[in-house]
Design a protein around this motif. Structure first.
Motif, PDB file in Angstrom:
ATOM      1  N   PRO A 189      66.155   9.835  55.862  1.00 49.10           N
ATOM      2  CA  PRO A 189      65.688  11.218  55.967  1.00 49.10           C
ATOM      3  C   PRO A 189      66.612  12.030  56.869  1.00 49.10           C
ATOM      4  O   PRO A 189      67.054  11.549  57.915  1.00 49.10           O
ATOM      5  N   LEU A 416      63.634  16.132  46.774  1.00 47.36           N
ATOM      6  CA  LEU A 416      62.814  15.421  47.757  1.00 47.36           C
ATOM      7  C   LEU A 416      62.153  14.219  47.101  1.00 47.36           C
ATOM      8  O   LEU A 416      62.134  13.118  47.628  1.00 47.36           O
ATOM      9  N   GLU A 554      60.185  17.833  54.577  1.00 43.42           N
ATOM     10  CA  GLU A 554      60.495  16.408  54.493  1.00 43.42           C
ATOM     11  C   GLU A 554      60.040  15.627  55.726  1.00 43.42           C
ATOM     12  O   GLU A 554      59.861  14.415  55.666  1.00 43.42           O
ATOM     13  N   SER A 564      57.290   9.470  50.145  1.00 47.76           N
ATOM     14  CA  SER A 564      57.807  10.719  49.568  1.00 47.76           C
ATOM     15  C   SER A 564      56.870  11.239  48.502  1.00 47.76           C
ATOM     16  O   SER A 564      56.687  12.441  48.356  1.00 47.76           O
TER      17      SER A 564
END
Ligand SMILES: Nc1ncnc2c1ncn2[C@@H]1O[C@H](COP(=O)(O)OP(=O)(O)OP(=O)(O)O)[C@@H](O)[C@H]1O
Length: 579
Positions: A189, A416, A554, A564
């Protein structure tokens, strides 16, 4: 070693091999490459010899009169070129990436044996990285020309230096976390990702980033890499015609730091510390391979950042090629033997590649049902001529801006999701909702505004004249074909308000509002959000107490248990629905 490199890459041809079917299991493929003696003055007997295309013999270090023979998928000697190695061992892997699978190529071997030379190469002899990127870009351009597919390639570049993940595209990011989503995909990330459209652009980014890599001089290599580097290429291939499939493939190109025998490197101080970190992560790598080969249920991927990042490449869902680099000098005998032993056990590892493909977005499916209508619209628009087109031109322009923003928002959410290797099916549904929420403003029908007579297409609210934007690349997106104006049987024209600027602000505000609740809300307030129950609310609060506020969407993936996929549906439910 890092090279000052300006590569003029030829366009490598994209051949039929790239469409071979996959088997469900894929063994790690191993190539061995022996570099030449580095100094022409060296006349000693080499400690190893390439016997043929698939075998190499090395002196037995216990008794140098004997030799031991190893066999691999490919063996390359000093006379074999960069191109040979690339074409045979690496290029076939690119087809998997274009089909939505992951592939990894990594260079392994003792320090100073040619790993960076193999992966990066020189301006005259480009290595695996420039060739693979050149080919992928070339393939994407060739594919785009067919108008059937669009391909988007983006890169990320990181190094593991002393057990810290450093972003080479943004050196402010010095210690990034490594996470795994519910599907087992490894994520970093916060890692920077840049879209590349041309080789020149890639070269600029890559060269600048490579200068940030940690290198230093040791007694065995003048410019020795002090870190493991990983270049990630993400390839998203989108079908432009029904059934509008999307494939998400990744290619990992890894230049490992070399194992070091510090009695010979002459390392001390910080170099010794680096060396300890390199050797221990390579030891962890070896333990992972042992555990996989012995069929252990527990594989110690978490013992080092390196093994965690390569989890997918060893025993995971990627196709993997390992290039083991070796040196012919006798003082490398022990290191070369260890490297060959490692290569030998690596080739027994079996991966199970997965294809990541998104389903057809609803929006596109609906659009495809209207293909006939679109053709008619285009004809009509052409028939209207310049004068009428100029009347609605500003509207079309406005609508297009809006569509692009919607499209970009969707893409960012999909990015994402695809980072998490989750199939991003259904995201487009939100765009459809978004379109439906656009306001209609009734206007009085100007007699020749649309160049059509009211009521000719039947029922009351049936569109009789529809003007669609056409001709631009973005128009392949279904929203590009939404009607901008219709004229009903009662003679009033409805012009779809192409840009509802309030809606856009509202969405930004909505996102901010949700972030505020995440950062300041108590359990009850958090539970008022979609997809948040008691347990999640508490986890969110304890995360922010420990790490500070959430700043980006995120960030939620960092909270324990929030994959996610979950985070994506959280944002979809709380923000996108209101778009
Ligand atoms: N196949 C080859 N042909 C010609 N020269 C080579 C070849 N392989 C390596 N070399 C040369 O060997 C030297 C060491 O190579 P390189 O720096 O790539 O090693 P490395 O394995 O990456 O080392 P380290 O692990 O210390 O970073 C360089 O001078 C490089 O140009």
């Amino acid at each position: 070693m890092l090279y000052n490199l300006t590569i003029l890459i030829p366009l490598y041809c994209w051949n039929q091999d790239m469409d071979k079917p996959d088997s469900e299991r894929s063994k790690v493929k191993v190539a061995v490459r022996q570099r030449p003696f580095l100094h022409s003055s060296e006349r000693e007997e080499p400690c190893l010899r390439i016997l043929d295309k698939q075998s190499v013999s090395i002196m037995n270090y216990r008794d140098r009169r004997e030799s031991v023979v190893y066999s691999f998928d490919w063996c390359y000697g000093p006379d074999n070129s960069q191109q040979e190695l690339y074409e045979e061992a690496v290029k076939p892997e690119l087809s998997h990436v274009l089909r939505g699978q992951n592939a990894s190529v990594f260079a392994y071997g003792p320090t100073g044996t040619g790993k960076t030379y193999t992966m990066v190469g020189t301006s005259g002899n480009p290595g695996v990285i420039p060739r693979a990127v050149g080919d992928l870009l070339h393939a994407s351009q060739a594919t785009a020309q067919t108008k059937l597919w669009a391909v988007c390639i983006s890169i990320s570049y990181l190094e593991i230096y002393q057990e810290k993940v450093r972003d080479l595209l943004d050196t402010n990011k010095q210690d990034l976390p490594i996470r795994q989503d519910r599907n087992g995909a490894i994520l970093v990330p916060g890692l920077t990702e840049r879209v590349v459209d041309s080789y020149a652009q890639f070269e600029r980014i890559f060269m600048a980033a490579s200068r940030h890599r940690m290198t230093a001089s040791t007694q065995l290599n003048h410019t020795s890499s002090r870190s493991h580097s990983l270049l990630m290429l993400r390839v998203v291939k989108t079908e432009q015609v029904t059934p509008f499939r999307r494939f998400f493939g990744k290619l990992h190109l890894v230049d490992l730091a070399g194992s070091e025998d510090n009695r010979r490197t002459g390392n001390s101080g910080v170099r010794l510390k680096e060396s300890g970190s390199i050797n221990s992560s390579l030891f962890a790598l070896s333990k992972v391979v042992d555990a996989l080969n012995q069929g252990f249920t527990f594989v110690p991927y978490r013992e080092s950042k390196l093994t965690r990042l390569l989890q997918d490449s060893l025993g995971g869902s990627a196709h993997t090629v390992m290039v083991t680099n070796l040196a012919p000098e006798q003082h490398f005998l022990f290191d070369s033997t260890s490297a060959l032993n490692f290569a030998s056990k690596s080739k027994l590892v079996v991966n199970r590649p997965l294809t990541l493909q998104s389903q057809q977005p609803v929006m596109k499916r609906r659009l495809s049902n209207n293909d006939g209508e679109l053709g008619r619209n285009a004809t009509l628009a052409t028939a209207l001529g310049a004068e009428n087109t100029s009347l609605i031109g500003p509207l079309l322009k406005q609508q297009k801006t809006f569509q692009m923003e919607v499209w970009e928002r969707l893409e960012s959410i999909e990015r994402l999701v695809s980072h998490g290797n989750v199939q991003p099916v259904g995201l487009a549904r939100n765009a459809l909702k978004e379109r439906n929420q656009q306001q209609c403003q009734p206007l009085k029908c100007g007699s020749n505004l649309m160049g059509v007579q009211p009521g000719t297409a039947g029922g009351d609210s049936m569109p009789v004249g529809v003007i669609a934007p056409f001709g631009q690349p973005r128009d392949v997106h279904p929203n590009a074909f939404l009607p901008t104006a219709v004229c009903d049987s009662e003679g009033s024209v409805k012009v779809y308000e192409a840009v509802d600027s309030n809606a856009l602000h509202f969405n930004e505000k909505q996102k901010q509002l949700v972030l505020d609740i995440l950062n300041h809300g108590n359990v009850r307030q958090l539970k008022a959000l979609q997809k948040v129950g008691e347990k999640r609310a508490k986890l969110i609060i304890s995360w922010r107490e420990e790490h500070g506020p959430f700043t980006e969407m995120e960030d939620l993936t960092k909270v324990e248990g929030l994959t996610s996929k979950v985070v994506n549906s959280f944002w979809t439910a709380n923000v996108m629905c209101n778009m």
